[in-house]
Design an enzyme around this catalytic site. Structure first.
Site, PDB file in Angstrom:
ATOM      1  N   LYS A 110       0.845  -1.190   0.000  1.00 38.50           N
ATOM      2  CA  LYS A 110       0.000   0.000   0.000  1.00 38.50           C
ATOM      3  C   LYS A 110       0.885   1.246   0.000  1.00 38.50           C
ATOM      4  CE  LYS A 110      -4.620   0.849   1.448  1.00 38.50           C
ATOM      5  NZ  LYS A 110      -5.720   0.593   2.336  1.00 38.50           N
ATOM      6  N   LYS A 189      -5.018 -15.409 -10.886  1.00 39.04           N
ATOM      7  CA  LYS A 189      -5.460 -16.019  -9.624  1.00 39.04           C
ATOM      8  C   LYS A 189      -6.860 -15.483  -9.275  1.00 39.04           C
ATOM      9  CE  LYS A 189      -4.486 -16.267  -4.749  1.00 39.04           C
ATOM     10  NZ  LYS A 189      -4.010 -15.629  -3.572  1.00 39.04           N
ATOM     11  N   LYS A 192     -11.181 -11.527  -5.171  1.00 37.29           N
ATOM     12  CA  LYS A 192     -12.160 -10.423  -5.141  1.00 37.29           C
ATOM     13  C   LYS A 192     -11.608  -9.188  -5.813  1.00 37.29           C
ATOM     14  CE  LYS A 192     -12.649 -10.039  -0.712  1.00 37.29           C
ATOM     15  NZ  LYS A 192     -12.151 -11.313  -0.243  1.00 37.29           N
TER      16      LYS A 192
END
Ligand code: ADP
Ligand code: TRP
Length: 322
Positions: A110, A189, A192
């Site tokens: 991040k 892969k 979500k």
């Protein structure tokens, strides 16, 4: 063996979650003492909508029960129902070096992308360590992506023990079968975050539609093809019987078939594979109070164990019995 694992309620479970994690850790419940929990405090670092988080939490419990988690065999609870874990987390935080957490992937990624990170994400691995240590767990079944967090847990527990005596059991990761890395509808892969998932409990028609839309290469129909590495074939292998799998592989190698046929076979096999769980789900979903009862009983068990470990840690570091 004392087994513990957690799963975040951040959305509907997909095939990657099921074949890569849930099915494998549910299988351990028969022979081991197992604790499984819904990590809603971890999910709060990403799901910032009250109603949604509450819904995902109850839905996750319904899904796990429907997929075979047996509350007679394993303890199932919601993380926030065991406040001892959060208390233990503080004790652990006081001795956790910043550098250890700065090296953790979720935070590092991040930061590298220039996105703002909060203290919840930064200290996420310490809460995870508390989850594990609070139950004297020795075995933590997790996907490859979580191994770093188990190492951090061992580091934190080791240094607490070094300073205050033998308080915590050092756990080991049991890395789940990595051949179960499930591809998504785009071949990446399944995740979500990539919007390429097949939900475990999608409605049958919607699932069939989604499977029919999976993109394939434009090989001419008559060409033979190697099945291994083909997304449709990989997905089919997850839900088909061994003899159907062999037959499908032979069909690929013979050639002269269309992907439309494979998709139809995949949709039919998926429907049959999850039929029992789907029926179970309809049943559990119709009696949410029974699900809440299961969670309440699980939390009572979990609190009993966690409060013993918490007291041990508090005694050792001098915040009790002064
Ligand atoms: P997502 O990538 O969709 O956000 P999570 O990170 O919440 O999924 O995954 C929860 C668990 O499911 C983890 O233990 C992870 O290893 C496993 N898992 C997720 N996606 C896959 C996949 N495509 N193949 C195998 N295991 C997976
Ligand atoms: N971080 C794990 C995941 O994203 C979920 C989790 C939270 C967990 N606490 C845990 C897993 C303790 C194992 C043990 O998949």
């Amino acid at each position: 063996m004392k087994v513990l694992s957690g799963i975040q309620p951040t959305g509907r479970f997909h095939w990657g979650n099921y074949f890569g994690a849930i099915s494998q850790y549910i299988a351990l419940q028969d022979n081991e003492q197992a604790f499984y929990f819904i990590a809603n405090l971890h999910a709060l670092t990403t799901v910032r909508d009250k109603d949604l988080l509450a819904k995902y939490t109850l839905d996750s419990a319904i899904d796990l029960l429907s997929l075979g988690l047996d509350p007679e065999q394993a303890v199932l609870f919601v993380q926030s129902d065991v406040p001892e874990v959060s208390e233990l987390c503080w004790l652990l935080l006081t001795g956790t070096p910043m550098g250890l957490l700065e090296r953790c992937v979720a935070y590092k990624d991040k930061k590298a992308k220039g996105l703002p990170a909060d203290a919840g994400l930064f200290t996420y691995p310490v809460l995870q360590a508390a989850d594990i240590l609070a139950f004297d767990s020795d075995t933590v079944p997790v996907g490859e992506d979580q191994v770093q967090h188990i190492e951090v847990c061992r580091d934190i527990a080791g240094s607490f023990n070094h300073q205050f005596g033998d308080v915590f059991v050092l756990p080991k990761a049991k890395v789940l079968d990595s051949s179960a890395r499930v591809p998504g509808t785009d071949g990446e892969k399944m995740s979500k975050s990539y919007d390429n998932t097949l939900a475990v409990f999608d409605d049958v028609k919607a699932q069939r539609k989604q499977i029919m839309r999976i993109s394939t290469d434009s090989r001419p129909m008559e060409d033979p093809k190697e099945p291994d590495g083909d997304v449709l074939y990989q997905l089919y292998c997850l839900v088909a019987s061994e003899s159907d799998r062999d037959e499908m592989a032979a069909m690929y190698r013979r050639g002269g078939f269309g992907y439309g046929d494979v998709k139809k076979a995949l949709a039919t096999a998926a429907e049959a594979f999850f039929a029992e769980a789907r029926a179970q789900r309809d049943d559990w979903a119709s009696r949410p109070d029974d699900v809440r009862d299961v969670l309440k009983t699980g939390a009572a068990w979990a609190r009993k164990k966690a409060s013993q470990v918490l007291q041990r840690a508090q005694d050792a570091c001098g915040v009790r019995g002064y």
